[in-house]
Design a protein around this motif. Sequence first.
Motif, PDB file in Angstrom:
ATOM      1  N   GLN A 134       0.829  -1.204   0.000  1.00  0.00           N
ATOM      2  CA  GLN A 134       0.000   0.000   0.000  1.00  0.00           C
ATOM      3  C   GLN A 134       0.867   1.258   0.000  1.00  0.00           C
ATOM      4  OE1 GLN A 134      -2.333  -0.900   3.498  1.00  0.00           O
ATOM      5  NE2 GLN A 134      -4.098  -1.585   2.290  1.00  0.00           N
ATOM      6  N   SER A 135       1.991   1.197   0.710  1.00  0.00           N
ATOM      7  CA  SER A 135       2.913   2.340   0.726  1.00  0.00           C
ATOM      8  C   SER A 135       3.528   2.561  -0.645  1.00  0.00           C
ATOM      9  CB  SER A 135       4.023   2.107   1.765  1.00  0.00           C
ATOM     10  OG  SER A 135       3.493   2.042   3.072  1.00  0.00           O
ATOM     11  N   ARG A 136       3.893   1.467  -1.315  1.00  0.00           N
ATOM     12  CA  ARG A 136       4.461   1.585  -2.666  1.00  0.00           C
ATOM     13  C   ARG A 136       3.442   2.173  -3.633  1.00  0.00           C
ATOM     14  NH1 ARG A 136       7.120  -3.724  -4.866  1.00  0.00           N
ATOM     15  NH2 ARG A 136       7.762  -2.208  -6.463  1.00  0.00           N
ATOM     16  N   ILE A 137       2.194   1.746  -3.501  1.00  0.00           N
ATOM     17  CA  ILE A 137       1.146   2.289  -4.368  1.00  0.00           C
ATOM     18  C   ILE A 137       0.931   3.773  -4.078  1.00  0.00           C
ATOM     19  CG2 ILE A 137      -1.334   2.200  -4.862  1.00  0.00           C
ATOM     20  CD1 ILE A 137      -1.190  -0.833  -4.509  1.00  0.00           C
ATOM     21  N   ALA A 138       0.955   4.131  -2.782  1.00  0.00           N
ATOM     22  CA  ALA A 138       0.782   5.535  -2.409  1.00  0.00           C
ATOM     23  C   ALA A 138       1.913   6.393  -2.985  1.00  0.00           C
ATOM     24  CB  ALA A 138       0.727   5.672  -0.891  1.00  0.00           C
ATOM     25  N   GLU A 139       3.140   5.879  -2.914  1.00  0.00           N
ATOM     26  CA  GLU A 139       4.286   6.599  -3.475  1.00  0.00           C
ATOM     27  C   GLU A 139       4.152   6.738  -4.992  1.00  0.00           C
ATOM     28  OE1 GLU A 139       7.666   4.369  -2.270  1.00  0.00           O
ATOM     29  OE2 GLU A 139       7.515   4.939  -0.148  1.00  0.00           O
ATOM     30  N   THR A 140       3.702   5.667  -5.625  1.00  0.00           N
ATOM     31  CA  THR A 140       3.510   5.699  -7.087  1.00  0.00           C
ATOM     32  C   THR A 140       2.432   6.708  -7.456  1.00  0.00           C
ATOM     33  OG1 THR A 140       4.144   3.367  -7.277  1.00  0.00           O
ATOM     34  CG2 THR A 140       2.918   4.312  -9.119  1.00  0.00           C
ATOM     35  N   ASN A 141       1.347   6.707  -6.704  1.00  0.00           N
ATOM     36  CA  ASN A 141       0.263   7.666  -6.970  1.00  0.00           C
ATOM     37  C   ASN A 141       0.727   9.100  -6.766  1.00  0.00           C
ATOM     38  OD1 ASN A 141      -1.567   5.641  -7.579  1.00  0.00           O
ATOM     39  ND2 ASN A 141      -2.381   5.524  -5.505  1.00  0.00           N
ATOM     40  N   ALA A 142       1.523   9.316  -5.706  1.00  0.00           N
ATOM     41  CA  ALA A 142       2.008  10.667  -5.432  1.00  0.00           C
ATOM     42  C   ALA A 142       2.917  11.161  -6.547  1.00  0.00           C
ATOM     43  CB  ALA A 142       2.750  10.686  -4.096  1.00  0.00           C
ATOM     44  N   GLU A 143       3.815  10.275  -7.004  1.00  0.00           N
ATOM     45  CA  GLU A 143       4.702  10.664  -8.106  1.00  0.00           C
ATOM     46  C   GLU A 143       3.897  10.919  -9.370  1.00  0.00           C
ATOM     47  OE1 GLU A 143       8.575   9.046 -10.674  1.00  0.00           O
ATOM     48  OE2 GLU A 143       7.747   7.820  -9.049  1.00  0.00           O
ATOM     49  N   GLY A 144       2.906  10.059  -9.620  1.00  0.00           N
ATOM     50  CA  GLY A 144       2.069  10.239 -10.811  1.00  0.00           C
ATOM     51  C   GLY A 144       1.299  11.549 -10.780  1.00  0.00           C
ATOM     52  N   THR A 145       0.774  11.885  -9.604  1.00  0.00           N
ATOM     53  CA  THR A 145       0.030  13.142  -9.469  1.00  0.00           C
ATOM     54  C   THR A 145       0.935  14.336  -9.703  1.00  0.00           C
ATOM     55  OG1 THR A 145      -1.532  12.150  -7.901  1.00  0.00           O
ATOM     56  CG2 THR A 145      -1.336  14.540  -7.882  1.00  0.00           C
ATOM     57  N   ALA A 146       2.126  14.291  -9.108  1.00  0.00           N
ATOM     58  CA  ALA A 146       3.069  15.399  -9.280  1.00  0.00           C
ATOM     59  C   ALA A 146       3.477  15.560 -10.746  1.00  0.00           C
ATOM     60  CB  ALA A 146       4.302  15.177  -8.406  1.00  0.00           C
ATOM     61  N   LEU A 147       3.751  14.441 -11.402  1.00  0.00           N
ATOM     62  CA  LEU A 147       4.148  14.498 -12.809  1.00  0.00           C
ATOM     63  C   LEU A 147       2.992  14.948 -13.694  1.00  0.00           C
ATOM     64  CD1 LEU A 147       6.366  11.297 -13.167  1.00  0.00           C
ATOM     65  CD2 LEU A 147       7.109  13.672 -13.234  1.00  0.00           C
TER      66      LEU A 147
END
Length: 244
Positions: A134-147
């Motif tokens: 879940q943490s990895r998904i959250a990090e991926t989502n955060a990076e995706g949102t920023a990009l």
Amino acid sequence: MNAAPADQLRLLDLADIDTRRTHADAARRNPPQAARVKELVALRQTLSHELSQRQGEVDDLEAELRRIESDVAVVEARRARDAGLLASTSSPKDAAGLEHELASLSRRQGELEETQLEVMERLETAQAAVSEQQSRIAETNAEGTALSDAAKAHIAEATARYEQLTRDRAAVATAIPAPLLAMYDKLVERGGPGAAPVHARTCLGCHMMLSGTDLNVLRQAADDTVLNCPECGCILIRTPDSGL
């Protein structure tokens, strides 16, 4: 075709605007963040699939733990019942049977509790794996949102630049005679440069050095003669830096 030298020079302004306009159009269509965003989308799908598998393992272990706890409760109830019967019986035979059953139930409860501890440890590990995923998904989502936000800003900036250059082009184009502009646009539509200066005896449209014969043609042509590069076909603009 003939055109005033000043009109021919304006083609260089137009070519410069067209080059920057092409770059702006490419920038708004293909933001630099797009490739990474695409990677993140695929990664998120993979991570989500793995999360479903890990969560399924947690669900299975929780179900197994509930079954064991239920079995332990049944055994404890039977032990309590048998202990009560043993305390109240006066029959040696019944007492011996109850003691034997109590011993069996005690062993069974021990086995169940040992299994229960093992399942609890496995469940703790599985739950930690779910949290990690879940943490990895959250990090991926955060990076995706920023990009994605950065890409939107990039596209907006490139679009504004493209629209401004489109207006600039229209302003420059109105000052160029229609036949000369049509010739230039046709060359651009073919995918090559529409116009380029001759610099140090080289066409800057294709960066090919002109031959002696071609240079003689340029030297002998009238200033208002429209000339084309023999290599790339663009309109050659003669300037004091042409080296003629």
